[in-house]
Design a protein around this motif. Structure first.
Motif, PDB file in Angstrom:
ATOM      1  N   LEU A   4      51.976 100.406  33.209  1.00  0.00           N
ATOM      2  CA  LEU A   4      51.781  99.258  32.323  1.00  0.00           C
ATOM      3  C   LEU A   4      50.747  99.550  31.241  1.00  0.00           C
ATOM      4  O   LEU A   4      50.603  98.786  30.302  1.00  0.00           O
ATOM      5  CB  LEU A   4      51.353  98.041  33.139  1.00  0.00           C
ATOM      6  N   HIS A   5      50.059 100.655  31.375  1.00  0.00           N
ATOM      7  CA  HIS A   5      49.078 100.995  30.346  1.00  0.00           C
ATOM      8  C   HIS A   5      49.769 101.594  29.127  1.00  0.00           C
ATOM      9  O   HIS A   5      49.838 100.961  28.083  1.00  0.00           O
ATOM     10  CB  HIS A   5      48.043 101.974  30.936  1.00  0.00           C
ATOM     11  N   GLN A   6      50.328 102.783  29.299  1.00  0.00           N
ATOM     12  CA  GLN A   6      51.000 103.403  28.144  1.00  0.00           C
ATOM     13  C   GLN A   6      52.295 104.081  28.549  1.00  0.00           C
ATOM     14  O   GLN A   6      52.703 105.071  27.937  1.00  0.00           O
ATOM     15  CB  GLN A   6      50.062 104.415  27.479  1.00  0.00           C
ATOM     16  N   GLY A   7      52.893 103.601  29.620  1.00  0.00           N
ATOM     17  CA  GLY A   7      54.206 104.117  30.002  1.00  0.00           C
ATOM     18  C   GLY A   7      54.203 105.451  30.705  1.00  0.00           C
ATOM     19  O   GLY A   7      55.221 106.128  30.759  1.00  0.00           O
ATOM     20  N   GLY A   8      53.077 105.826  31.272  1.00  0.00           N
ATOM     21  CA  GLY A   8      53.014 107.087  32.034  1.00  0.00           C
ATOM     22  C   GLY A   8      53.800 106.985  33.330  1.00  0.00           C
ATOM     23  O   GLY A   8      54.241 105.905  33.718  1.00  0.00           O
ATOM     24  N   PRO A   9      53.957 108.131  34.018  1.00  0.00           N
ATOM     25  CA  PRO A   9      54.714 108.112  35.286  1.00  0.00           C
ATOM     26  C   PRO A   9      53.857 107.537  36.417  1.00  0.00           C
ATOM     27  O   PRO A   9      53.278 108.281  37.216  1.00  0.00           O
ATOM     28  CB  PRO A   9      55.053 109.592  35.507  1.00  0.00           C
ATOM     29  N   VAL A  38      47.772 106.224  41.896  1.00  0.00           N
ATOM     30  CA  VAL A  38      47.068 106.298  40.618  1.00  0.00           C
ATOM     31  C   VAL A  38      47.963 106.942  39.563  1.00  0.00           C
ATOM     32  O   VAL A  38      48.528 108.012  39.795  1.00  0.00           O
ATOM     33  CB  VAL A  38      45.785 107.156  40.774  1.00  0.00           C
ATOM     34  N   CYS A  39      48.081 106.279  38.419  1.00  0.00           N
ATOM     35  CA  CYS A  39      48.858 106.871  37.333  1.00  0.00           C
ATOM     36  C   CYS A  39      48.161 108.151  36.865  1.00  0.00           C
ATOM     37  O   CYS A  39      46.955 108.136  36.588  1.00  0.00           O
ATOM     38  CB  CYS A  39      49.001 105.879  36.177  1.00  0.00           C
ATOM     39  N   PRO A  40      48.876 109.263  36.772  1.00  0.00           N
ATOM     40  CA  PRO A  40      48.214 110.524  36.428  1.00  0.00           C
ATOM     41  C   PRO A  40      47.760 110.624  34.974  1.00  0.00           C
ATOM     42  O   PRO A  40      47.005 111.517  34.637  1.00  0.00           O
ATOM     43  CB  PRO A  40      49.283 111.576  36.739  1.00  0.00           C
ATOM     44  N   TRP A  41      48.208 109.718  34.119  1.00  0.00           N
ATOM     45  CA  TRP A  41      47.820 109.846  32.709  1.00  0.00           C
ATOM     46  C   TRP A  41      46.386 109.394  32.473  1.00  0.00           C
ATOM     47  O   TRP A  41      45.571 110.143  31.986  1.00  0.00           O
ATOM     48  CB  TRP A  41      48.799 109.061  31.809  1.00  0.00           C
ATOM     49  N   HIS A  42      46.060 108.152  32.810  1.00  0.00           N
ATOM     50  CA  HIS A  42      44.699 107.684  32.540  1.00  0.00           C
ATOM     51  C   HIS A  42      44.086 106.952  33.732  1.00  0.00           C
ATOM     52  O   HIS A  42      43.066 106.307  33.580  1.00  0.00           O
ATOM     53  CB  HIS A  42      44.654 106.763  31.322  1.00  0.00           C
ATOM     54  N   GLY A  43      44.731 107.020  34.868  1.00  0.00           N
ATOM     55  CA  GLY A  43      44.083 106.520  36.076  1.00  0.00           C
ATOM     56  C   GLY A  43      44.249 105.050  36.408  1.00  0.00           C
ATOM     57  O   GLY A  43      43.447 104.513  37.178  1.00  0.00           O
ATOM     58  N   TYR A  44      45.247 104.365  35.869  1.00  0.00           N
ATOM     59  CA  TYR A  44      45.498 102.994  36.333  1.00  0.00           C
ATOM     60  C   TYR A  44      45.837 103.069  37.822  1.00  0.00           C
ATOM     61  O   TYR A  44      46.665 103.886  38.224  1.00  0.00           O
ATOM     62  CB  TYR A  44      46.694 102.397  35.581  1.00  0.00           C
ATOM     63  N   GLU A  45      45.182 102.223  38.593  1.00  0.00           N
ATOM     64  CA  GLU A  45      45.327 102.318  40.047  1.00  0.00           C
ATOM     65  C   GLU A  45      46.075 101.084  40.563  1.00  0.00           C
ATOM     66  O   GLU A  45      45.675  99.958  40.281  1.00  0.00           O
ATOM     67  CB  GLU A  45      43.920 102.406  40.659  1.00  0.00           C
TER      68      GLU A  45
HETATM   69  S1  FES Z   1      49.713 105.448  31.091  1.00  0.00           S
HETATM   70 FE1  FES Z   1      47.593 105.257  30.999  1.00  0.00          FE
HETATM   71  S2  FES Z   1      47.101 104.968  33.024  1.00  0.00           S
HETATM   72 FE2  FES Z   1      49.189 105.092  33.105  1.00  0.00          FE
END
Ligand code: FES
Lengths: 226, 121
Positions: free
Chosen positions: B44-49, B82-89
């Motif tokens: 939900l942050h920037q569409g990371g996996p 944890v999202c590997p892109w920026h750490g959304y948990e």
């Molecule tokens: S895309 Fe930024 S934390 Fe997932």
């Protein structure tokens, strides 16, 4: 010899000739019709020019017909796909079969094509490596839990310094031996909550105990890529 | 919404994850402590996996009776991924962002029938 052969060949030729003749006739008829129509149109046009200004309706109709045509890029893409070859069972194969009017073939192709899988597995991420418990490990875990409890309750004297030193030294040797043997794993497990301050205090004390400076550690790390 | 067969439960080990595609949707299916969970793999942050990073126990601060801190501990029962892109948990059981529960990954129902695991999508 020749006559029966020719006789046999003739009927084969004639059906091919007939449509050609028919086509020529049809073309002639069409040309005549077109000519007649053109003459009529010219006459009408002349009459219309006299009566009112010329309307652009026929041009518009022509443009509409053009809009239905696929663009040149689409055509090129289609030809490219054709030259690549069309994999059976794909949408393209079905489209081509349909367009070429081979309905039976299209149906057969559709039937022969395997149902596209609805669920596609992209990746399987394995579970973290399972912990193997040995009696010694269980004993060590139990003892570690007891030490944590001591710290929590503020009991800092039960485990005397010489015992702590022996434990730290033994674990230091064990960890280094494993690393040198190629068994690399983090020094602290996921579930151990050690603060950065705790780590800095112990690391500093360890370096001091063996008379090392931080820059020496840095140098050794950059040379050994450890 | 239809039940889509994912795999056999016996082939899906505890702690394992599968990233699957159903139509346009990319979904992460987790098996955690015997239960199955499935979430959209788009962070939900920037569409990371979102479903492909670390799985890590929730960090909690334990307090004494007088509210003084005993330090930070990893939870014994709550697990996050944890999202590997920026750490959304995100919470493993709900798909909610642990710091802001309003932020929530799309959750898919998982149905088990005998030894078969299905995702409803
Ligand atoms: S895309 Fe930024 S934390 Fe997932």
């Amino acid at each position: 010899m020749s006559s029966p052969d020719r006789a046999a060949a003739k009927p084969a030729k004639s059906p091919a000739k007939k449509p050609k003749a028919a086509a020529t006739k049809a073309a002639a008829t069409k040309a005549a019709a077109t000519k007649a129509a053109a003459t009529k149109a010219a006459a009408t046009k002349a009459a219309a020019t006299k009566a009112a200004p010329v309307k652009a309706a026929p041009v518009k109709r022509a443009r509409k017909a053009d809009a239905g045509e696929p663009s040149s890029q689409d055509k090129a893409a289609f030809l490219k796909a054709l030259s690549k070859g069309i994999a059976p069972g794909t949408d393209a194969a079905r489209t081509v079969a349909r367009k070429s009017g081979k309905k039976g073939e299209a149906a057969a192709a559709a039937a022969a094509a395997p149902e596209a899988p609805k669920v596609e597995v992209l990746r399987r991420i394995p579970a973290p490596v399972k912990v193997v418990d040995t009696p010694e490990s269980a004993h060590a875990l139990e003892f570690a839990a007891r030490i944590e409890k001591m710290v929590e309750t503020g009991d800092l004297q039960t485990l005397q310094p010489h015992a702590q030193q022996a434990l730290i030294a033994a674990l230091c040797k064990l960890y280094a031996a494993n690393t040198e043997a190629g068994e690399r794993y983090p020094a602290l497990g996921q579930r151990s909550a050690v603060s950065a301050t705790d780590v800095m205090i112990l690391c500093g004390a360890l370096l001091k105990a063996v008379d090392l400076q931080v820059f020496e550690l840095g140098m050794w790390q950059s040379w050994s890529s450890t | 919404m239809a039940e889509q067969f994912v795999c056999k439960a016996s082939e899906f080990k505890d702690g394992e994850r599968q990233i699957i595609r159903i139509g346009e949707a990319e979904i992460g299916v987790f098996r955690h402590e015997g239960e199955f969970f499935a979430y959209s793999n788009y962070c939900l942050h920037q569409g990371g996996p979102a479903c492909e990073g670390l799985t890590i126990a929730r960090v909690e601060e334990r307090l004494r009776e007088d509210k003084t801190s005993m330090g930070l501990y990893f939870s014994e029962k709550d697990m996050n991924f944890v999202c590997p892109w920026h750490g959304y948990e995100y919470d493993m059981r709900t798909g909610e962002h642990v710091a802001d529960r309003r932020v929530k990954l799309r959750k898919y129902d998982v149905v088990t029938k005998g030894d078969e695991v299905y995702v409803v999508a």
